[in-house]
Design a protein around this motif. Structure first.
Motif, PDB file in Angstrom:
ATOM      1  N   MET A   1       0.858  -1.178   0.000  1.00 26.54           N
ATOM      2  CA  MET A   1       0.000   0.000   0.000  1.00 26.54           C
ATOM      3  C   MET A   1       0.894   1.227   0.000  1.00 26.54           C
ATOM      4  SD  MET A   1      -3.062  -1.210   0.052  1.00 26.54           S
ATOM      5  CE  MET A   1      -4.192  -0.045   0.762  1.00 26.54           C
TER       6      MET A   1
ATOM      7  N   GLN B   1       0.362   4.435  -0.317  1.00 27.79           N
ATOM      8  CA  GLN B   1       0.047   5.681   0.334  1.00 27.79           C
ATOM      9  C   GLN B   1       0.400   5.695   1.810  1.00 27.79           C
ATOM     10  OE1 GLN B   1      -2.082   3.674  -1.283  1.00 27.79           O
ATOM     11  NE2 GLN B   1      -4.165   3.810  -0.536  1.00 27.79           N
TER      12      GLN B   1
ATOM     13  N   PRO C   1     -11.823   4.334  -7.929  1.00 27.87           N
ATOM     14  CA  PRO C   1     -10.852   4.374  -6.819  1.00 27.87           C
ATOM     15  C   PRO C   1     -10.783   5.711  -6.089  1.00 27.87           C
ATOM     16  CG  PRO C   1      -9.847   3.525  -8.846  1.00 27.87           C
ATOM     17  CD  PRO C   1     -11.158   4.130  -9.221  1.00 27.87           C
TER      18      PRO C   1
ATOM     19  N   PRO D   1      -8.095   9.296  -2.606  1.00 26.42           N
ATOM     20  CA  PRO D   1      -8.391   7.858  -2.604  1.00 26.42           C
ATOM     21  C   PRO D   1      -9.580   7.543  -1.696  1.00 26.42           C
ATOM     22  CG  PRO D   1      -6.035   8.241  -2.337  1.00 26.42           C
ATOM     23  CD  PRO D   1      -6.708   9.579  -2.204  1.00 26.42           C
TER      24      PRO D   1
ATOM     25  N   ASP E   1      -2.530  10.272  -8.770  1.00 32.95           N
ATOM     26  CA  ASP E   1      -2.189   8.844  -8.803  1.00 32.95           C
ATOM     27  C   ASP E   1      -0.702   8.612  -9.028  1.00 32.95           C
ATOM     28  OD1 ASP E   1      -3.255   6.120  -8.630  1.00 32.95           O
ATOM     29  OD2 ASP E   1      -2.531   5.930 -10.689  1.00 32.95           O
TER      30      ASP E   1
ATOM     31  N   HIS F   1      -0.058   8.040  -5.343  1.00 31.22           N
ATOM     32  CA  HIS F   1      -0.857   6.988  -4.705  1.00 31.22           C
ATOM     33  C   HIS F   1      -0.676   5.620  -5.358  1.00 31.22           C
ATOM     34  CE1 HIS F   1      -2.845   9.858  -2.155  1.00 31.22           C
ATOM     35  NE2 HIS F   1      -3.293  10.548  -3.184  1.00 31.22           N
TER      36      HIS F   1
ATOM     37  N   LEU G   1      -2.786   4.035  -6.825  1.00 27.87           N
ATOM     38  CA  LEU G   1      -3.976   3.264  -6.469  1.00 27.87           C
ATOM     39  C   LEU G   1      -4.555   2.537  -7.674  1.00 27.87           C
ATOM     40  CD1 LEU G   1      -5.849   2.605  -4.095  1.00 27.87           C
ATOM     41  CD2 LEU G   1      -7.205   4.630  -4.693  1.00 27.87           C
TER      42      LEU G   1
ATOM     43  N   GLN H   1      -2.732  -0.729  -8.215  1.00 29.08           N
ATOM     44  CA  GLN H   1      -3.147  -1.704  -7.209  1.00 29.08           C
ATOM     45  C   GLN H   1      -4.521  -2.275  -7.555  1.00 29.08           C
ATOM     46  OE1 GLN H   1      -2.470  -0.335  -3.050  1.00 29.08           O
ATOM     47  NE2 GLN H   1      -1.584   1.466  -4.019  1.00 29.08           N
TER      48      GLN H   1
END
Length: 199
Positions: free
Chosen positions: A6, A8, A58, A88, A125, A128, A130, A133
């Motif tokens: 993860m 972040q 997301p 997020p 992003d 992040h 994200l 992921q």
């Protein structure tokens, strides 16, 4: 055991720690491809369904500053808040994984669109990660995915995850004139950068 870093908050996330749904308890909605009780992976309504049968978002907000964007009104956000940047969604990866497991248990393999209420490759992003992921979770559970973006070269970061004849990459070009683009979508990639993604 599948683990995901993860980015972040620099913690390791173990998918196997989440409870798995019982196959017999997974029910489909009347459309035949979305799963009852899932809210992260959902079937978009109306014209949005022409892009993909399923979707996931997301982020809340965007940051591309597109003057014509309808999403702030849909999400009941002020234009200023929406354009301030993408945030997020809380526990998004954990909740996405729970939904993805239910879809896998139901044997659903449709594409999941990223996304209808934000740009998956918004400026935020970059830090992040994200979207990457999310794609990894979606793939790990037997689903396809597609991205719709005006993030330009930012979107190429994840091109290694796309599978031929399975996943899709789409980019919107409002105008080929950089001046017009800056006027109408001040935070998006310029047209020439967006076009190079397809060469």
């Amino acid at each position: 055991t599948m683990q995901l870093q993860m980015f972040q908050d620099d913690i390791s996330f173990d998918f196997d720690e989440l409870p798995r749904p019982r196959t017999g308890r997974v029910e489909l909605n009347p459309d035949g491809y979305s799963v009852k009780g899932c809210s992260i992976i959902y079937a978009p309504s109306g014209q949005a369904g022409e892009y993909a049968k399923l979707s996931a978002n997301p982020f809340r907000g965007c940051g591309h500053g597109c003057v014509y964007c309808y999403v702030p009104q849909v999400l009941k956000m002020s234009r200023q808040e929406f354009d301030a940047g993408a945030i997020p969604r809380q526990d998004f990866i954990a909740n996405l994984t729970k939904d993805a497991r239910k879809y896998q248990a139901a044997g659903i393999t449709e594409q999941v669109m990223l996304s209808f209420t934000t740009d998956p490759y918004n400026p935020g992003d970059i830090d992040h990660k994200l979207t990457r992921q999310a794609i990894e979770v979606i793939k790990a559970h037997g689903l396809g995915f597609c991205t719709l973006t005006k993030g330009g070269k930012r979107a190429l970061r994840d091109i290694d995850l796309f599978r031929p004849n399975r996943d899709a990459f789409a980019s919107t070009l409002t105008s080929l004139d950089p001046a017009v683009s800056r006027e109408w979508e001040s935070g998006a990639a310029l047209p020439d950068e967006g076009r190079t993604n397809f060469y």
